[in-house]
Design a protein around this motif. Sequence first.
Motif: not given
Ligand SMILES: Nc1nc2c(ncn2[C@@H]2O[C@H](COP(=O)(O)OP(=O)(O)OP(=O)(O)O)[C@@H](O)[C@H]2O)c(=O)[nH]1
Length: 374
Positions: A195-200, A216-219, A307-309, A334-336
């Motif tokens: 969902a983008g947890k780590t990006t946030l 499952f990038t993050t465990l 939400s940028d998408l 948007s975490s990006v």
């Molecule tokens: N366009 C866009 N892509 C995003 C955003 N946030 C995350 N992503 C993408 O979504 C993908 C998953 O992001 P992660 O942050 O690894 O997701 P996570 O929730 O930590 O996932 P796990 O650790 O696998 O559970 C990556 O390719 C990010 O670049 C966003 O706000 N916008």
Amino acid sequence: MSQTAILITYDSEDSLREALGLCEAADYRIEKIIRQKILNKAKYGIGEGKLAELKEFASKIRPDVIIYDEVLKPRQNYNLASTLKINILDRESLILEIFERRSSSHESHLQIKLAQLRYEMSRAKEKVRLAKMGEQPGFMGIGMYEVDTYYNDIQNRMKSVKSKLAKTGKQRALHREARRRVGLKTISLAGYTSAGKTTLFNLLTGESREESPQLFTTLSTTTRRILIEKNPVLISDTVGFISKLPAYMIEAFKSTLEELRFADAVIVVIDIADPIQELKKKFRSCLRALADLDVDSEKVIFAFNKSDLVSPEEIVQKSEFLGLENNRKLVPISSVTGQNITKLQNMIQRMLEQPRQQIKETPKKQDLAEFYED
Ligand SMILES: Nc1nc2c(ncn2[C@@H]2O[C@H](COP(=O)(O)OP(=O)(O)OP(=O)(O)O)[C@@H](O)[C@H]2O)c(=O)[nH]1
Ligand SMILES: [Mg+2]
């Protein structure tokens, strides 16, 4: 080198996409995909006609494994494997493989070990039954002595893992207590995998933990100190949820997921760019997991990430679809691009200012040590 597989999954785009994501995370090369409406028929999971077809493909393609995107009963697994003469990986064991590949911390190793042992235990009875009937190769002529040894061995290993996990659980409780004493608030990120947890998390902390489109990038949980409106708070990134995870898997990750229950605010990260049915399915999985973990809904903030998408209209439409329209604790971010991150921080700050009842550590009788008992 990656192994080859035939994938059997449901007949819907979102199931297919997720199944392929899981296969990729476990590093399998898919040679053939079979899509079915029903995957839980009593004898083989799939119907006998489809099984004949599968057998033909299998003898042509000769894959290393067959990946079955549903949880199979031991009996079904055995029936399939003995008919096809190929190892069958069901959804549970596939997820366990991914977890094993990706776990990096001591605690997540232990959690995965426990989940694997539980999986093995649930299969052990069937193995022994088949062995007694002389059906299962490798277990032929197994005697009572071996059966006992087999059970006892699993049980002993489980006991040892559980007691180690109870220790890490106690450690966590001590840390929580220490934080409470100095009045340090905590925020946790939760949500479906990818969902983008780590990006946030990276955006809020300035860290660079691994984020990727893989599932499952993050465990393991990472916690960092950040400033929200000049006040120091702790923020944690956690393992993601996924649908159709058996309860014991959530249980195995209980000691890390439990942090969600004690957090002062939980940010549920939702991938708003998902197609509508997938969005709903994942959202439900998240709510169920949060309820299982006894997380107070009052302290939940919904962050519609990515939400940028999507267009603003689509965001409104999707929030109505999820029953979150007019929800004051919802924010599209948007975490990006960083869009609305200040708004999210303000929301967090307001939530942290709310007086909240202190959550009691797990009562004595449900002490972690006992929680991990059967
Ligand atoms: N366009 C866009 N892509 C995003 C955003 N946030 C995350 N992503 C993408 O979504 C993908 C998953 O992001 P992660 O942050 O690894 O997701 P996570 O929730 O930590 O996932 P796990 O650790 O696998 O559970 C990556 O390719 C990010 O670049 C966003 O706000 N916008
Ligand atoms: Mg992550």
